[in-house]
Design a protein around this motif. Structure first.
Motif, PDB file in Angstrom:
ATOM      1  N   ALA A  36       0.833  -1.430   0.365  1.00  0.00           N
ATOM      2  CA  ALA A  36      -0.094  -0.245  -0.305  1.00  0.00           C
ATOM      3  C   ALA A  36       0.540   0.902   0.557  1.00  0.00           C
ATOM      4  O   ALA A  36       2.140   1.201   0.599  1.00  0.00           O
ATOM      5  N   SER A  37       0.365   2.257  -0.545  1.00  0.00           N
ATOM      6  CA  SER A  37       0.625   3.598  -0.580  1.00  0.00           C
ATOM      7  C   SER A  37       0.595   4.509   0.848  1.00  0.00           C
ATOM      8  O   SER A  37       0.001   3.493   1.345  1.00  0.00           O
ATOM      9  N   ILE A  77       5.843   1.089   0.241  1.00  0.00           N
ATOM     10  CA  ILE A  77       5.173  -0.314   1.287  1.00  0.00           C
ATOM     11  C   ILE A  77       4.922  -1.733   1.145  1.00  0.00           C
ATOM     12  O   ILE A  77       4.291  -1.485   0.731  1.00  0.00           O
ATOM     13  N   GLN A  78       5.567  -2.096   2.174  1.00  0.00           N
ATOM     14  CA  GLN A  78       4.865  -3.658   2.161  1.00  0.00           C
ATOM     15  C   GLN A  78       4.582  -4.371   3.324  1.00  0.00           C
ATOM     16  O   GLN A  78       5.299  -4.066   4.300  1.00  0.00           O
ATOM     17  N   ALA A  79       3.794  -5.438   3.233  1.00  0.00           N
ATOM     18  CA  ALA A  79       3.434  -6.021   4.193  1.00  0.00           C
ATOM     19  C   ALA A  79       3.902  -7.262   3.864  1.00  0.00           C
ATOM     20  O   ALA A  79       2.930  -8.250   2.805  1.00  0.00           O
ATOM     21  N   SER A 121       7.440  -0.452   5.648  1.00  0.00           N
ATOM     22  CA  SER A 121       6.988   0.309   5.447  1.00  0.00           C
ATOM     23  C   SER A 121       8.251   1.446   5.459  1.00  0.00           C
ATOM     24  O   SER A 121       9.429   1.789   6.317  1.00  0.00           O
ATOM     25  N   SER A 122       8.313   2.284   4.145  1.00  0.00           N
ATOM     26  CA  SER A 122       9.075   3.687   3.925  1.00  0.00           C
ATOM     27  C   SER A 122       8.416   4.143   4.243  1.00  0.00           C
ATOM     28  O   SER A 122       9.095   5.532   3.713  1.00  0.00           O
ATOM     29  N   ALA A 146      -2.073  -1.263   7.932  1.00  0.00           N
ATOM     30  CA  ALA A 146      -3.398  -1.905   8.040  1.00  0.00           C
ATOM     31  C   ALA A 146      -4.021  -2.016   6.266  1.00  0.00           C
ATOM     32  O   ALA A 146      -4.108  -3.469   6.431  1.00  0.00           O
ATOM     33  N   VAL A 147      -4.343  -1.719   5.290  1.00  0.00           N
ATOM     34  CA  VAL A 147      -4.112  -1.323   4.364  1.00  0.00           C
ATOM     35  C   VAL A 147      -3.533  -3.012   3.192  1.00  0.00           C
ATOM     36  O   VAL A 147      -3.340  -3.871   2.431  1.00  0.00           O
ATOM     37  N   ALA A 148      -2.013  -2.753   3.483  1.00  0.00           N
ATOM     38  CA  ALA A 148      -1.187  -3.837   3.478  1.00  0.00           C
ATOM     39  C   ALA A 148      -1.261  -4.933   3.862  1.00  0.00           C
ATOM     40  O   ALA A 148      -1.074  -6.280   3.480  1.00  0.00           O
ATOM     41  N   ILE A 149      -1.484  -5.148   5.155  1.00  0.00           N
ATOM     42  CA  ILE A 149      -1.329  -6.116   5.442  1.00  0.00           C
ATOM     43  C   ILE A 149      -2.937  -6.896   5.898  1.00  0.00           C
ATOM     44  O   ILE A 149      -2.767  -7.941   5.225  1.00  0.00           O
ATOM     45  N   THR A 150      -3.876  -6.264   5.361  1.00  0.00           N
ATOM     46  CA  THR A 150      -5.068  -7.398   5.022  1.00  0.00           C
ATOM     47  C   THR A 150      -5.088  -7.613   3.578  1.00  0.00           C
ATOM     48  O   THR A 150      -5.350  -9.098   3.577  1.00  0.00           O
TER      49      THR A 150
END
Ligand code: MEV
Length: 312
Positions: free
Chosen positions: A8-9, A36-38, A91-92, A106-110
């Motif tokens: 997610a950005s 960003i990356q999860a 996360s950057s 939260a969006v990236a995890i989901t």
């Protein structure tokens, strides 16, 4: 082996932070100046989180990670995810700078869990979980962060009503500068709620004016009038300052930008630190502004072309 990945950005609010909590419209866009990356992996020992802010078992995660732990609880329950699992957050996006880093995580995890479970991570699916978790962890957010970040386009957002895509297309450039100081969205939102109790008439009036400025800004974008947009931004900043959402670091960068040919400048996001945005007439003046703001103490700066053809 990674079994689920989500990205997610961040996000930038152009107009309407804080007043959006009180039902006024706001304009925001996903901001990929940073990535960003999860990543989710299975681990046989114990459910484990690995991130720059916390390494350890899920059960020992600090209160500041409540948004993540509450979200995971919802996802684990919904998908009947067998524990233990291993969650890696990378996360950057600068944290607590009004860029929506917490909603982005939260969006990236989901998205990562949906990817893992091989379910489609539609915006609606993602928002269902993220909004529930954010409401528990953050009290009363307007939902603008999660909505902007789970989408791909600029939006016009109104709490309780929803969003519509918005063509943020004009001949201008937006410079984003990080004060380097942590913002305090939660505290600022709370203090403004107190103002609303103490001086309801005046505060409501200010919220309504902020809403009108967002509408004027929308018109200015549609008519490609950067000067009018800049003026709306300046007026919004004046009100956000009265509401106590600005601080010295933000004021300093905003004044510097205005002294150096910015068409308008204001804080973005929760305020009390975090980031400011400044509108520049063209790319050259935007790049110059970036330099000036760095010299004036900004920790970092980014530039975004607002025209569909102007993206840099
Ligand atoms: C935070 O990015 C925006 C605020 O308006 C809070 C919210 O909308 O929940 C300050």
């Amino acid at each position: 082996k990674s079994i689920g990945t989500g990205y997610a950005s961040g996000k930038i609010i152009l107009m309407g932070e804080h007043s959006v909590v009180y039902g006024e419209p706001a304009i925001a866009f996903p901001f990929a100046g940073t990535g960003i990356q999860a990543t989710i992996k299975v681990n046989k020992l114990e459910s484990w989180i690995e991130s720059s802010f916390f390494h350890g078992p899920l059960s020992a995660a600090p209160n500041t990670m409540r948004n993540v732990t509450v979200l995971l609880w919802y996802l684990v329950k919904h998908f009947k995810i067998p524990e233990p699992f291993y969650l890696k957050i990378e996360s950057s996006i600068p944290a607590e700078r009004g860029m929506g880093s917490s909603a982005a995580v939260a969006v990236a995890i989901t998205r990562a869990v949906f990817d893992w479970m091989e379910e489609p991570a539609t915006q609606e699916n993602v928002l269902h979980f993220v909004n529930q978790a954010e409401a528990v962890a953050h009290g009363n957010p307007s939902g603008i962060d999660a909505t902007t970040i789970s989408g791909t386009e600029p939006i016009l957002y109104q709490k309780g009503i929803g969003f519509q895509p918005f063509q943020l297309n004009m001949d201008a450039f937006l410079v984003v500068a990080d004060t380097g100081v942590k913002g305090q969205t939660r505290k600022a939102v709370k203090d403004i709620a107190k103002l609303m109790e103490l001086r309801p008439y005046e505060t409501n009036q200010q919220m309504r004016t902020l809403g009108q400025l967002t509408n004027q800004a929308q018109q200015a974008v549609l008519q490609n009038k950067p000067r009018v947009l800049g003026d709306c931004m300046n007026q919004a900043q004046g009100l956000l300052r009265l509401l106590g959402a600005s601080n010295r670091n933000l004021d300093h960068l905003i004044e510097t930008a205005l002294e150096h040919h910015a068409l308008g400048a204001k804080l973005t996001g929760g305020g009390r630190g975090g980031c400011m945005i400044a509108l520049a007439e063209n790319e050259t003046s935007g790049r110059q502004l970036q330099k000036t703001l760095l010299d004036a103490g900004a920790r970092d700066t980014w530039i975004e072309g607002l025209g569909v053809y102007a993206h840099v």
